[in-house]
Design a protein around this motif. Sequence first.
Motif, short mmCIF file in Angstrom:
data_model
loop_
_atom_site.label_atom_id
_atom_site.label_comp_id
_atom_site.label_asym_id
_atom_site.label_seq_id
_atom_site.Cartn_x
_atom_site.Cartn_y
_atom_site.Cartn_z
N MET A 77 -19.17 0.03 6.03
CA MET A 77 -17.65 0.58 6.06
C MET A 77 -16.70 -0.41 5.16
O MET A 77 -15.61 0.15 4.77
CB MET A 77 -17.33 0.70 7.33
CG MET A 77 -15.97 1.44 8.01
SD MET A 77 -15.74 3.06 7.17
CE MET A 77 -17.25 3.82 7.87
N LEU A 78 -16.81 -1.57 5.46
CA LEU A 78 -16.01 -2.28 4.60
C LEU A 78 -16.12 -2.06 3.21
O LEU A 78 -15.00 -1.86 2.32
CB LEU A 78 -16.39 -4.07 5.08
CG LEU A 78 -15.31 -4.90 3.94
CD1 LEU A 78 -13.95 -4.83 4.58
CD2 LEU A 78 -15.74 -6.35 4.69
N ALA A 79 -17.13 -2.03 2.64
CA ALA A 79 -17.21 -1.74 1.18
C ALA A 79 -16.58 -0.31 0.77
O ALA A 79 -15.81 -0.30 -0.07
CB ALA A 79 -18.60 -1.40 0.78
N ASP A 80 -16.78 0.53 1.83
CA ASP A 80 -16.08 1.94 1.47
C ASP A 80 -14.53 1.78 1.58
O ASP A 80 -13.48 2.27 0.78
CB ASP A 80 -16.24 2.97 2.75
CG ASP A 80 -17.74 3.43 2.36
OD1 ASP A 80 -18.19 3.44 1.30
OD2 ASP A 80 -18.34 4.05 3.40
N MET A 81 -13.99 0.78 2.44
CA MET A 81 -12.44 0.69 2.69
C MET A 81 -12.08 0.14 1.36
O MET A 81 -10.93 0.35 0.86
CB MET A 81 -12.25 -0.16 3.81
CG MET A 81 -12.50 0.41 5.09
SD MET A 81 -11.18 1.92 5.48
CE MET A 81 -11.37 2.28 7.02
N PHE A 82 -12.83 -0.74 0.76
CA PHE A 82 -12.21 -1.58 -0.54
C PHE A 82 -12.30 -0.59 -1.44
O PHE A 82 -11.44 -0.50 -2.40
CB PHE A 82 -13.20 -2.68 -0.79
CG PHE A 82 -12.70 -4.06 0.01
CD1 PHE A 82 -11.39 -4.57 -0.06
CD2 PHE A 82 -13.71 -4.80 0.66
CE1 PHE A 82 -11.16 -5.76 0.57
CE2 PHE A 82 -13.10 -6.09 1.17
CZ PHE A 82 -11.94 -6.41 1.09
N ALA A 83 -13.35 0.30 -1.60
CA ALA A 83 -13.34 1.33 -2.56
C ALA A 83 -12.32 2.16 -2.43
O ALA A 83 -11.39 2.59 -3.53
CB ALA A 83 -14.84 1.85 -2.46
N LEU A 84 -11.96 2.68 -1.42
CA LEU A 84 -10.90 3.63 -1.16
C LEU A 84 -9.58 3.14 -1.30
O LEU A 84 -8.63 3.74 -1.81
CB LEU A 84 -10.79 4.22 0.41
CG LEU A 84 -10.08 5.10 0.62
CD1 LEU A 84 -9.92 6.40 -0.11
CD2 LEU A 84 -10.05 5.75 2.03
N TYR A 85 -9.42 1.81 -0.97
CA TYR A 85 -8.08 1.14 -1.36
C TYR A 85 -7.96 0.99 -2.61
O TYR A 85 -6.66 1.71 -3.22
CB TYR A 85 -8.14 -0.34 -0.76
CG TYR A 85 -7.11 -1.02 -1.22
CD1 TYR A 85 -5.90 -1.24 -0.83
CD2 TYR A 85 -7.35 -2.11 -2.36
CE1 TYR A 85 -4.81 -1.85 -1.37
CE2 TYR A 85 -6.58 -2.97 -2.65
CZ TYR A 85 -4.97 -2.85 -2.38
OH TYR A 85 -4.05 -3.62 -2.92
N LEU A 86 -8.85 0.68 -3.51
CA LEU A 86 -8.87 0.32 -4.97
C LEU A 86 -8.48 1.76 -5.62
O LEU A 86 -7.39 2.06 -6.32
CB LEU A 86 -9.94 -0.17 -5.58
CG LEU A 86 -9.85 -0.62 -6.85
CD1 LEU A 86 -8.63 -1.48 -7.28
CD2 LEU A 86 -11.00 -1.15 -7.48
N LYS A 87 -9.22 3.01 -4.97
CA LYS A 87 -9.07 4.11 -5.71
C LYS A 87 -7.65 4.62 -5.36
O LYS A 87 -6.77 5.45 -6.24
CB LYS A 87 -10.09 5.24 -5.20
CG LYS A 87 -10.01 6.63 -5.59
CD LYS A 87 -11.17 7.51 -4.66
CE LYS A 87 -11.35 8.43 -5.52
NZ LYS A 87 -12.55 9.27 -4.99
#
Length: 170
Positions: free
Chosen positions: A34-44
């Motif tokens: 979930m943390l990886a998803d949050m970082f990816a969504l943040y950057l996107k």
Amino acid sequence: MNDKLRASRLSRLATPTALGENASRDISAALTVMLADMFALYLKTKNFHWHVSGRHFREFHLLLDEQATQILATTDAIAERARKIGGTTIRSSGHVARLQRVLDNDADFVEPLDMLAELRDDNGDLARRLGEMHQLCDEHGDIATASLIENWVDEAEGRRWFLFEATRPG
């Protein structure tokens, strides 16, 4: 690295928890993804914030900045919860790339409404995955993580709602 050396190094990070070993392993692994998803969504979201253009530039630019700030604010809580229950978490951008389920968008140009629609769907997917993680917490009796997840679901649904409304015709 051999297994004995790895176990020795990880034992230095061992954190006492009332959760069982399986619960700690399963939930901390889910939190790390979930943390990886949050970082990816943040950057996107920041990518679209930086590259939005057109008639509604200011409105969309500010909306995406607000949403990115909210997403980034969850990352520390996610990582710290994984550590509190005895797990480890993300160590690098490469680690994020290996785990993320949020698809990147590296296009040179994306229409503003397409940006918002893509992020709307990403936030919807995120809310669904958070719901699945909540079920995992329920199965293991981890009420503290489940409680945090409920707030993150509400935030993801709020972001999705704003993005949906911003893309409606009229």
